[in-house]
Design a protein around this motif. Sequence first.
Motif, PDB file in Angstrom:
ATOM      1  N   CYS A  24      11.188   2.565  -2.385  1.00 58.12           N
ATOM      2  CA  CYS A  24      11.151   2.410  -0.930  1.00 58.12           C
ATOM      3  C   CYS A  24      11.961   3.562  -0.350  1.00 58.12           C
ATOM      4  O   CYS A  24      13.071   3.846  -0.813  1.00 58.12           O
ATOM      5  N   ASP A  25      11.423   4.238   0.637  1.00 54.28           N
ATOM      6  CA  ASP A  25      12.079   5.410   1.202  1.00 54.28           C
ATOM      7  C   ASP A  25      11.689   5.528   2.671  1.00 54.28           C
ATOM      8  O   ASP A  25      10.919   4.722   3.186  1.00 54.28           O
ATOM      9  N   GLN A  26      12.206   6.526   3.296  1.00 60.17           N
ATOM     10  CA  GLN A  26      11.885   6.838   4.686  1.00 60.17           C
ATOM     11  C   GLN A  26      11.205   8.203   4.739  1.00 60.17           C
ATOM     12  O   GLN A  26      11.410   9.033   3.854  1.00 60.17           O
ATOM     13  N   PRO A  27      10.410   8.438   5.782  1.00 57.52           N
ATOM     14  CA  PRO A  27       9.843   9.777   5.963  1.00 57.52           C
ATOM     15  C   PRO A  27      10.961  10.808   6.161  1.00 57.52           C
ATOM     16  O   PRO A  27      12.096  10.453   6.504  1.00 57.52           O
ATOM     17  N   VAL A  28      10.638  12.059   5.966  1.00 60.52           N
ATOM     18  CA  VAL A  28      11.610  13.139   6.117  1.00 60.52           C
ATOM     19  C   VAL A  28      12.269  13.092   7.487  1.00 60.52           C
ATOM     20  O   VAL A  28      13.487  13.243   7.611  1.00 60.52           O
ATOM     21  N   GLU A  29      11.484  12.817   8.528  1.00 60.78           N
ATOM     22  CA  GLU A  29      12.043  12.807   9.889  1.00 60.78           C
ATOM     23  C   GLU A  29      13.029  11.655  10.128  1.00 60.78           C
ATOM     24  O   GLU A  29      13.753  11.656  11.115  1.00 60.78           O
ATOM     25  N   ASN A  30      13.072  10.699   9.214  1.00 56.90           N
ATOM     26  CA  ASN A  30      14.042   9.591   9.303  1.00 56.90           C
ATOM     27  C   ASN A  30      15.132   9.718   8.249  1.00 56.90           C
ATOM     28  O   ASN A  30      15.797   8.730   7.926  1.00 56.90           O
ATOM     29  N   GLY A  31      15.299  10.915   7.672  1.00 56.53           N
ATOM     30  CA  GLY A  31      16.376  11.151   6.723  1.00 56.53           C
ATOM     31  C   GLY A  31      16.037  10.867   5.278  1.00 56.53           C
ATOM     32  O   GLY A  31      16.920  10.904   4.424  1.00 56.53           O
ATOM     33  N   GLY A  32      14.791  10.588   4.981  1.00 55.28           N
ATOM     34  CA  GLY A  32      14.386  10.316   3.599  1.00 55.28           C
ATOM     35  C   GLY A  32      13.652  11.484   2.991  1.00 55.28           C
ATOM     36  O   GLY A  32      13.584  12.574   3.566  1.00 55.28           O
ATOM     37  N   SER A  33      13.076  11.249   1.826  1.00 56.36           N
ATOM     38  CA  SER A  33      12.279  12.287   1.163  1.00 56.36           C
ATOM     39  C   SER A  33      10.820  11.872   1.050  1.00 56.36           C
ATOM     40  O   SER A  33      10.039  12.525   0.384  1.00 56.36           O
ATOM     41  N   ASP A  34      10.455  10.763   1.700  1.00 58.75           N
ATOM     42  CA  ASP A  34       9.093  10.232   1.713  1.00 58.75           C
ATOM     43  C   ASP A  34       8.600   9.936   0.296  1.00 58.75           C
ATOM     44  O   ASP A  34       7.439  10.121  -0.029  1.00 58.75           O
ATOM     45  N   GLY A  35       9.511   9.406  -0.541  1.00 59.15           N
ATOM     46  CA  GLY A  35       9.171   9.091  -1.920  1.00 59.15           C
ATOM     47  C   GLY A  35       8.544   7.725  -2.110  1.00 59.15           C
ATOM     48  O   GLY A  35       8.219   7.345  -3.229  1.00 59.15           O
ATOM     49  N   GLY A  36       8.373   6.976  -1.035  1.00 59.67           N
ATOM     50  CA  GLY A  36       7.770   5.654  -1.132  1.00 59.67           C
ATOM     51  C   GLY A  36       7.520   5.095   0.260  1.00 59.67           C
ATOM     52  O   GLY A  36       7.869   5.714   1.268  1.00 59.67           O
ATOM     53  N   MET A  37       6.920   3.940   0.303  1.00 58.23           N
ATOM     54  CA  MET A  37       6.647   3.297   1.590  1.00 58.23           C
ATOM     55  C   MET A  37       7.956   2.823   2.225  1.00 58.23           C
ATOM     56  O   MET A  37       8.944   2.576   1.535  1.00 58.23           O
ATOM     57  N   THR A  38       7.940   2.685   3.529  1.00 58.82           N
ATOM     58  CA  THR A  38       9.086   2.156   4.265  1.00 58.82           C
ATOM     59  C   THR A  38       9.098   0.630   4.143  1.00 58.82           C
ATOM     60  O   THR A  38       8.075   0.022   3.814  1.00 58.82           O
ATOM     61  N   PRO A  39      10.226  -0.013   4.448  1.00 62.85           N
ATOM     62  CA  PRO A  39      10.252  -1.475   4.397  1.00 62.85           C
ATOM     63  C   PRO A  39       9.164  -2.143   5.251  1.00 62.85           C
ATOM     64  O   PRO A  39       8.499  -3.071   4.766  1.00 62.85           O
ATOM     65  N   PRO A  40       8.924  -1.704   6.495  1.00 62.97           N
ATOM     66  CA  PRO A  40       7.840  -2.337   7.250  1.00 62.97           C
ATOM     67  C   PRO A  40       6.462  -2.132   6.621  1.00 62.97           C
ATOM     68  O   PRO A  40       5.608  -3.020   6.678  1.00 62.97           O
ATOM     69  N   GLU A  41       6.245  -0.982   5.991  1.00 64.34           N
ATOM     70  CA  GLU A  41       4.969  -0.761   5.304  1.00 64.34           C
ATOM     71  C   GLU A  41       4.826  -1.713   4.120  1.00 64.34           C
ATOM     72  O   GLU A  41       3.739  -2.236   3.867  1.00 64.34           O
ATOM     73  N   PHE A  42       5.927  -1.966   3.403  1.00 64.60           N
ATOM     74  CA  PHE A  42       5.885  -2.947   2.315  1.00 64.60           C
ATOM     75  C   PHE A  42       5.584  -4.342   2.846  1.00 64.60           C
ATOM     76  O   PHE A  42       4.876  -5.116   2.204  1.00 64.60           O
ATOM     77  N   LEU A  43       6.110  -4.672   4.010  1.00 64.73           N
ATOM     78  CA  LEU A  43       5.821  -5.975   4.620  1.00 64.73           C
ATOM     79  C   LEU A  43       4.317  -6.106   4.877  1.00 64.73           C
ATOM     80  O   LEU A  43       3.699  -7.116   4.524  1.00 64.73           O
ATOM     81  N   LEU A  44       3.724  -5.080   5.475  1.00 62.08           N
ATOM     82  CA  LEU A  44       2.285  -5.105   5.736  1.00 62.08           C
ATOM     83  C   LEU A  44       1.490  -5.132   4.425  1.00 62.08           C
ATOM     84  O   LEU A  44       0.484  -5.844   4.316  1.00 62.08           O
TER      85      LEU A  44
END
Length: 115
Positions: A24-44
């Motif tokens: 689970c990660d965040q997009p680059v623009e949110n301080g992550g490396s986009d190595g995985g889905m975000t928590p809300p994406e996992f929820l969906l």
Amino acid sequence: MEVKVTHLDQVEFAIHSRSHTILCDQPVENGGSDGGMTPPEFLLASLGSCAAFYAVQYLRTRNLDDRGVEVSVTAEKLKQPARIGNFRIQVSCPVCAYGRTGAGSDALCAPLPGS
């Protein structure tokens, strides 16, 4: 059931369940490396995979074609308080697309009240 979440780095987490691990990660623009889905994406993804699993089970128990079942889940980011809402789950399956009726397909293909 049990899931364990381990902090790896910055905003990256490893999620462990049974013998499986997902990132689970965040997009680059949110301080992550986009190595995985975000928590809300996992929820969906969780909602969608549950809906797909049970749609296929429904079709199989009625001896209906379960090939090509697809589920789309959308939601909106809401404010005050910050949350996710307005979930929509759409199930598409060949039984509905080809106009088959009866033998249980009516219940699966019918729109939900208020939609």
